[in-house]
Design an enzyme around this catalytic site. Structure first.
Site, PDB file in Angstrom:
ATOM      1  N   SER A   1     -88.941  62.295  30.720  1.00  0.00           N
ATOM      2  CA  SER A   1     -89.513  61.712  31.929  1.00  0.00           C
ATOM      3  C   SER A   1     -88.457  61.485  33.009  1.00  0.00           C
ATOM      4  O   SER A   1     -88.681  61.776  34.184  1.00  0.00           O
ATOM      5  CB  SER A   1     -90.207  60.388  31.603  1.00  0.00           C
ATOM      6  OG  SER A   1     -91.366  60.614  30.823  1.00  0.00           O
TER       7      SER A   1
ATOM      8  N   ASP B   1     -86.771  57.663  27.266  1.00  0.00           N
ATOM      9  CA  ASP B   1     -87.557  58.870  27.528  1.00  0.00           C
ATOM     10  C   ASP B   1     -86.846  59.786  28.523  1.00  0.00           C
ATOM     11  O   ASP B   1     -87.078  59.731  29.732  1.00  0.00           O
ATOM     12  CB  ASP B   1     -88.936  58.463  28.046  1.00  0.00           C
ATOM     13  CG  ASP B   1     -89.887  59.643  28.206  1.00  0.00           C
ATOM     14  OD1 ASP B   1     -89.453  60.789  27.963  1.00  0.00           O
ATOM     15  OD2 ASP B   1     -91.052  59.415  28.568  1.00  0.00           O
TER      16      ASP B   1
ATOM     17  N   GLN C   1     -89.770  53.711  26.553  1.00  0.00           N
ATOM     18  CA  GLN C   1     -89.666  54.171  27.942  1.00  0.00           C
ATOM     19  C   GLN C   1     -88.221  54.324  28.408  1.00  0.00           C
ATOM     20  O   GLN C   1     -87.888  55.281  29.103  1.00  0.00           O
ATOM     21  CB  GLN C   1     -90.401  53.210  28.868  1.00  0.00           C
ATOM     22  CG  GLN C   1     -91.896  53.442  28.926  1.00  0.00           C
ATOM     23  CD  GLN C   1     -92.576  52.531  29.933  1.00  0.00           C
ATOM     24  OE1 GLN C   1     -92.048  51.471  30.278  1.00  0.00           O
ATOM     25  NE2 GLN C   1     -93.740  52.928  30.408  1.00  0.00           N
TER      26      GLN C   1
ATOM     27  N   ARG D   1     -93.794  58.793  23.512  1.00  0.00           N
ATOM     28  CA  ARG D   1     -94.215  58.222  24.793  1.00  0.00           C
ATOM     29  C   ARG D   1     -94.919  56.891  24.540  1.00  0.00           C
ATOM     30  O   ARG D   1     -96.139  56.801  24.568  1.00  0.00           O
ATOM     31  CB  ARG D   1     -95.131  59.194  25.530  1.00  0.00           C
ATOM     32  CG  ARG D   1     -94.359  60.286  26.248  1.00  0.00           C
ATOM     33  CD  ARG D   1     -94.974  60.505  27.612  1.00  0.00           C
ATOM     34  NE  ARG D   1     -94.091  61.241  28.471  1.00  0.00           N
ATOM     35  CZ  ARG D   1     -94.502  62.084  29.418  1.00  0.00           C
ATOM     36  NH1 ARG D   1     -95.779  62.276  29.610  1.00  0.00           N
ATOM     37  NH2 ARG D   1     -93.625  62.704  30.174  1.00  0.00           N
TER      38      ARG D   1
ATOM     39  N   TYR E   1     -99.465  63.635  26.538  1.00  0.00           N
ATOM     40  CA  TYR E   1     -99.218  64.943  27.147  1.00  0.00           C
ATOM     41  C   TYR E   1    -100.519  65.737  27.224  1.00  0.00           C
ATOM     42  O   TYR E   1    -101.449  65.529  26.439  1.00  0.00           O
ATOM     43  CB  TYR E   1     -98.201  65.738  26.328  1.00  0.00           C
ATOM     44  CG  TYR E   1     -96.810  65.161  26.320  1.00  0.00           C
ATOM     45  CD1 TYR E   1     -95.924  65.404  27.363  1.00  0.00           C
ATOM     46  CD2 TYR E   1     -96.375  64.357  25.270  1.00  0.00           C
ATOM     47  CE1 TYR E   1     -94.642  64.878  27.359  1.00  0.00           C
ATOM     48  CE2 TYR E   1     -95.095  63.819  25.250  1.00  0.00           C
ATOM     49  CZ  TYR E   1     -94.237  64.081  26.298  1.00  0.00           C
ATOM     50  OH  TYR E   1     -92.981  63.546  26.286  1.00  0.00           O
TER      51      TYR E   1
END
Length: 387
Positions: free
Chosen positions: A138, A135, A132, A127, A233
């Site tokens: 997500s 990911d 990004q 992360r 997290y």
């Protein structure tokens, strides 16, 4: 360089690893793309659309898997109806990129290592700002958060928004969202768009501003321990902190028309947030949607994969919710995969696995017959001890 897209055989899986638009871009870059017959059917992408994008359609899965340099999937490799494992189709030295659930099922990782396959797990993408676009946790969690609210709205025997009518004023529904990660934040935004009054809770105080920026009230619990793990997290907390948390959130659960739980800890059973006693205190007709059902559930009454009515409360435990929106789930996942592949393919269109790259290093679980991830190795050793 040959990239192959497998047809998913896991029950209920409707997503596909690449969509035709993305295939066209890869072909334009000089890459060869094979797609298994029917791979995109359940995502509403036809074989003809892949062919028009420049892909070669392959009917025999053994050929597709066995001749791929990079094999792309959504779900972990499965055992086929004929008893053969998809892993056995892979050639030594090839690359598999997929969700692998490496901490929950380390035996798959061991099989991939024994097969001399380089495997990258989409769950282990770090992360970071640079990662990004890769990911996938997500991107898929956002879909789950959105859909959870629609499911709740359909099950709730009330309106979500406040309405003023000739027959009187309807009070807005009260929604309590537990966990303000990607799924929780999308659930907040969706519930607010539908006109509900929203409260949200998370053990990480840093998310308070994000919750409030979406128009929800943040329920805060003061805990005397670190609540954030690596990568941002939530981490597993002590029993004392769990007890303190339950004391604070009980009243909010009791007063809610809808509770949506999203709390998960990678590689662990989902934390228990809603006890039987808390469910008993809820109003008849209220709804709980448990997005952690697949990991055991945040609610003590959840039955994974089923909708049940318990003590007058509807409790929904969806499994693989992103798969229920396969068009956009596949589109987003395809973007995640292609962003990651750019790190594995050189300008000369040759395979390169560079462990100096922090993203490749974190995501790669097997290489040259070895399991590279320490936590996966520990889980595998523990599994063998348990027999």
């Amino acid at each position: 360089m040959r990239i192959a897209v497998a047809k998913e055989i896991e029950v209920g899986e409707r997503r596909v690893a690449l969509i035709p638009d993305v295939v066209a871009k890869l072909v334009k870059q000089g890459l060869e793309v094979w797609v298994e017959t029917g791979a995109g059917e359940r995502s509403f992408f036809s074989d003809s659309a892949y062919e028009a994008a420049g892909a070669k359609i392959i009917g025999d899965p053994a050929t597709l898997w066995g001749e791929a340099d990079i094999l792309l999937k959504v779900s972990p490799p499965q055992e086929r109806e004929d008893g053969r494992s998809e892993i056995d189709f892979l050639k030594a030295g090839s690359v598999l990129i997929s969700f692998l659930n490496p901490l929950g099922n380390p035996a798959i990782v061991e099989k991939l290592a024994n097969r001399q396959v380089t495997a990258l797990s989409m769950e282990l993408i770090p992360r970071t700002t640079r990662a990004q676009s890769m990911d996938a946790l997500s991107s898929q969690a956002s879909l789950a958060g959105y859909k959870s609210v629609l499911i709740a709205a359909a099950a709730l025997p009330k309106y979500f928004p406040m309405l003023t009518t000739a027959a009187g004023t309807i009070a807005p529904a009260k929604i309590f969202i537990m966990g303000a990660g990607v799924a929780g934040l999308q659930a907040i935004a969706t519930a607010r768009r539908l006109g509900a009054v929203v409260e949200a809770f998370d053990i990480r105080p840093a998310v308070k501003e994000e919750v409030q920026s979406l128009g929800a009230k943040f329920v805060e619990v003061q805990l005397e321990e670190e609540t954030v793990a690596a990568g941002g997290y939530a981490k597993e907390i002590s029993e004392a902190s769990k007890q303190r948390t339950q004391e604070v959130v009980t009243e909010h659960v009791k007063n809610a028309d809808v509770v949506i739980t999203t709390a998960q800890v990678p590689g662990k059973k989902a934390p228990l947030l809603v006890t039987e006693e808390m469910v008993k205190q809820m109003k008849p007709g209220s709804v709980i949607v448990d997005l952690a059902a697949e990991q055991g559930g945040n609610c003590a009454c959840t039955d994974p994969g089923k909708d049940i009515v318990w003590n007058g409360i509807t409790i929904i435990g969806p499994i693989n919710l992103p798969s229920s929106m396969p068009v956009h789930a596949s589109q987003l996942y395809a973007k995640n995969l292609t962003s990651l592949m750019q790190l594995l393919i050189s300008k000369e269109k040759a395979l390169q696995v560079d462990f100096a790259d922090d993203i490749v290093d974190a995501a790669c679980v097997t290489y040259a017959g070895e399991i590279r991830n320490k936590r996966v190795s520990e889980e595998l050793a523990a599994l063998k001890v348990r027999g």
